[in-house]
Design a protein around this motif. Structure first.
Motif, mmCIF file in Angstrom:
data_model
loop_
_atom_site.group_PDB
_atom_site.id
_atom_site.type_symbol
_atom_site.label_atom_id
_atom_site.label_comp_id
_atom_site.label_asym_id
_atom_site.label_seq_id
_atom_site.Cartn_x
_atom_site.Cartn_y
_atom_site.Cartn_z
ATOM 1 N N ALA A 169 -16.614 -40.134 13.500
ATOM 2 C CA ALA A 169 -16.231 -40.141 12.090
ATOM 3 C C ALA A 169 -16.673 -38.864 11.384
ATOM 4 O O ALA A 169 -17.487 -38.104 11.910
ATOM 5 C CB ALA A 169 -16.873 -41.343 11.410
ATOM 6 N N THR A 170 -16.114 -38.653 10.201
ATOM 7 C CA THR A 170 -16.599 -37.583 9.338
ATOM 8 C C THR A 170 -17.277 -38.258 8.152
ATOM 9 O O THR A 170 -16.672 -39.101 7.476
ATOM 10 C CB THR A 170 -15.469 -36.640 8.904
ATOM 11 O OG1 THR A 170 -14.855 -36.122 10.093
ATOM 12 C CG2 THR A 170 -15.998 -35.473 8.083
ATOM 13 N N HIS A 211 -21.579 -37.526 14.976
ATOM 14 C CA HIS A 211 -20.608 -37.522 13.881
ATOM 15 C C HIS A 211 -20.638 -36.182 13.149
ATOM 16 O O HIS A 211 -21.596 -35.424 13.236
ATOM 17 C CB HIS A 211 -20.893 -38.685 12.924
ATOM 18 C CG HIS A 211 -20.752 -40.017 13.601
ATOM 19 N ND1 HIS A 211 -19.529 -40.491 14.033
ATOM 20 C CD2 HIS A 211 -21.678 -40.921 13.989
ATOM 21 C CE1 HIS A 211 -19.720 -41.654 14.630
ATOM 22 N NE2 HIS A 211 -21.000 -41.941 14.636
ATOM 23 N N GLN A 212 -19.539 -35.975 12.433
ATOM 24 C CA GLN A 212 -19.391 -34.733 11.688
ATOM 25 C C GLN A 212 -19.857 -35.004 10.251
ATOM 26 O O GLN A 212 -19.456 -36.014 9.669
ATOM 27 C CB GLN A 212 -17.904 -34.396 11.701
ATOM 28 C CG GLN A 212 -17.577 -32.975 11.454
ATOM 29 C CD GLN A 212 -16.111 -32.706 11.751
ATOM 30 O OE1 GLN A 212 -15.246 -33.551 11.538
ATOM 31 N NE2 GLN A 212 -15.834 -31.508 12.203
ATOM 32 N N LEU A 213 -20.695 -34.134 9.700
ATOM 33 C CA LEU A 213 -21.170 -34.341 8.324
ATOM 34 C C LEU A 213 -20.670 -33.233 7.406
ATOM 35 O O LEU A 213 -20.699 -32.050 7.780
ATOM 36 C CB LEU A 213 -22.712 -34.404 8.291
ATOM 37 C CG LEU A 213 -23.310 -35.816 8.479
ATOM 38 C CD1 LEU A 213 -23.107 -36.326 9.890
ATOM 39 C CD2 LEU A 213 -24.788 -35.836 8.135
ATOM 40 N N GLY A 214 -20.217 -33.641 6.243
ATOM 41 C CA GLY A 214 -19.699 -32.685 5.269
ATOM 42 C C GLY A 214 -20.388 -32.846 3.916
ATOM 43 O O GLY A 214 -21.238 -33.724 3.734
ATOM 44 N N ILE A 234 -25.639 -30.910 7.548
ATOM 45 C CA ILE A 234 -24.211 -30.623 7.381
ATOM 46 C C ILE A 234 -23.754 -29.725 8.534
ATOM 47 O O ILE A 234 -24.254 -28.615 8.703
ATOM 48 C CB ILE A 234 -23.913 -29.995 5.991
ATOM 49 C CG1 ILE A 234 -24.136 -31.052 4.898
ATOM 50 C CG2 ILE A 234 -22.481 -29.452 5.929
ATOM 51 C CD1 ILE A 234 -23.973 -30.542 3.471
ATOM 52 N N ASN A 235 -22.858 -30.264 9.346
ATOM 53 C CA ASN A 235 -22.453 -29.531 10.558
ATOM 54 C C ASN A 235 -20.940 -29.279 10.600
ATOM 55 O O ASN A 235 -20.351 -29.141 11.666
ATOM 56 C CB ASN A 235 -22.913 -30.310 11.804
ATOM 57 C CG ASN A 235 -22.368 -31.732 11.822
ATOM 58 O OD1 ASN A 235 -21.544 -32.083 10.990
ATOM 59 N ND2 ASN A 235 -22.809 -32.535 12.766
ATOM 60 N N SER A 236 -20.319 -29.293 9.417
ATOM 61 C CA SER A 236 -18.888 -28.962 9.355
ATOM 62 C C SER A 236 -18.657 -28.225 8.042
ATOM 63 O O SER A 236 -19.551 -28.180 7.194
ATOM 64 C CB SER A 236 -18.041 -30.237 9.368
ATOM 65 O OG SER A 236 -18.047 -30.850 8.088
ATOM 66 N N ILE A 271 -11.123 -28.505 2.169
ATOM 67 C CA ILE A 271 -11.059 -29.766 1.412
ATOM 68 C C ILE A 271 -10.629 -30.896 2.344
ATOM 69 O O ILE A 271 -9.624 -30.770 3.049
ATOM 70 C CB ILE A 271 -10.066 -29.651 0.230
ATOM 71 C CG1 ILE A 271 -10.546 -28.588 -0.753
ATOM 72 C CG2 ILE A 271 -9.881 -31.007 -0.462
ATOM 73 C CD1 ILE A 271 -9.500 -28.188 -1.784
ATOM 74 N N ALA A 272 -11.407 -31.975 2.342
ATOM 75 C CA ALA A 272 -11.061 -33.152 3.156
ATOM 76 C C ALA A 272 -10.332 -34.154 2.274
ATOM 77 O O ALA A 272 -10.957 -34.834 1.459
ATOM 78 C CB ALA A 272 -12.328 -33.777 3.726
ATOM 79 N N PRO A 273 -9.003 -34.236 2.428
ATOM 80 C CA PRO A 273 -8.285 -35.194 1.594
ATOM 81 C C PRO A 273 -8.435 -36.625 2.126
ATOM 82 O O PRO A 273 -9.077 -36.847 3.152
ATOM 83 C CB PRO A 273 -6.827 -34.731 1.718
ATOM 84 C CG PRO A 273 -6.759 -34.032 3.021
ATOM 85 C CD PRO A 273 -8.130 -33.541 3.368
#
Ligand SMILES: [Zn+2]
Length: 277
Positions: free
Chosen positions: A59-60, A84-87, A119-121, A152-154
């Motif tokens: 997941a993000t 997981h990916q963190l933003g 935060i890795n993304s 931007i993550a929509p």
């Protein structure tokens, strides 16, 4: 007979082309919980992680650094350790409709600094999906994000999960199991309805079913019901994909010129962009 064969072939091939969906959860370490202790938050998030692992979902997850303290930051350690990916989801979760672009940008910057370790993304998600109610405000934040290399993550499957979570958390606080069960049932029904709504909108706008991005939160209702929700998607033939995979689809390159106060699904933003052209 030939017609039956044709129908069989078409239905077989369409079921082979699984619909992709990326799972995203906002407000980490933990969002609204009606007064959970830090330990309860950690325990609830462990359940979310367990569910994601069970369904093989990468997941993000979006960090609101203002939600974090010395104890709950272990949630971020665990999320990263699980792959997981963190933003970035800002520090204070300001509503861009209500604050200046300068204040908002400083808040993105704060989150980046406070949660730098996790935060890795380069994904950024707007709080409440609000991108600015004026062109100047929207463009100022866009320029900053571009300059800093954020993406931007929509969201495409927007929903009222947070409303159900609020009721669920309050019922949990007073130990009203009956109400919790009822709210959870309505929550799952709502999610099925909104998913169908955005599949339909995708067909209307693009003549195909685009890979979707689901918005959820790190909260009590998902600690208890994310498993059931993911079971349902799987049963319906959806394939869990990463946000990177989903955003590779050309839909996410369509120019979006919506300006306004609403935190819409990307599909609704595109629909309204077309109208304003
Ligand atoms: Zn949020």
């Amino acid at each position: 007979m030939r017609q039956i064969l044709f129908i069989l072939l078409v239905s077989t091939s369409s079921s082979l082309l699984a619909q992709k969906i990326a799972i995203t959860l906002d407000d980490l370490p933990f969002g609204y919980s009606g007064g959970f202790t830090d330990d309860q938050k950690i325990e609830a998030f462990d359940k979310i992680l367990h569910t994601l692992k069970k369904h093989k979902v990468r997941a993000t997850l979006f960090v609101t650094s203002g939600n974090m303290n010395e104890v709950t930051k272990v949630i971020l350690d665990k999320a990263v350790a699980e792959g997981h990916q963190l933003g970035n989801h800002t520090n204070n979760h300001y509503d861009l409709n209500k604050v200046s672009a300068e204040k908002y940008i400083a808040d993105i910057d704060s989150c980046q600094q406070l949660a730098e370790k996790w935060i890795n993304s380069n994904y950024f998600r707007y709080a409440m999906l609000h991108r600015g109610n004026t062109k100047t405000k929207r463009d100022s934040v866009y320029s900053y994000l571009e300059e800093k290399g954020f993406l931007i993550a929509p969201v495409t499957i927007d929903n009222n999960e947070w409303v159900y979570n609020r009721g669920y958390s309050l019922a949990m606080k007073i130990g009203d199991q009956k109400n919790m069960d009822q709210i959870a049932k309505e929550y799952l029904y709502h999610m099925k309805e909104v998913t169908a709504r955005y599949q339909k909108l995708s067909l209307q706008l693009t003549d195909r079913e685009i890979p979707q991005i689901l918005l959820l939160h790190s909260n009590p209702i998902n600690a208890d019901y994310l498993g059931k929700l993911l079971d349902w998607y799987k049963k319906e033939g959806w394939e869990f994909a990463t946000l990177d995979e989903v955003m590779n689809d050309e839909f996410y390159n369509i120019e979006d010129n919506y300006i306004g106060p609403y935190g819409f699904s990307q599909l609704d933003r595109i629909k309204r962009s077309k109208k304003s052209n």
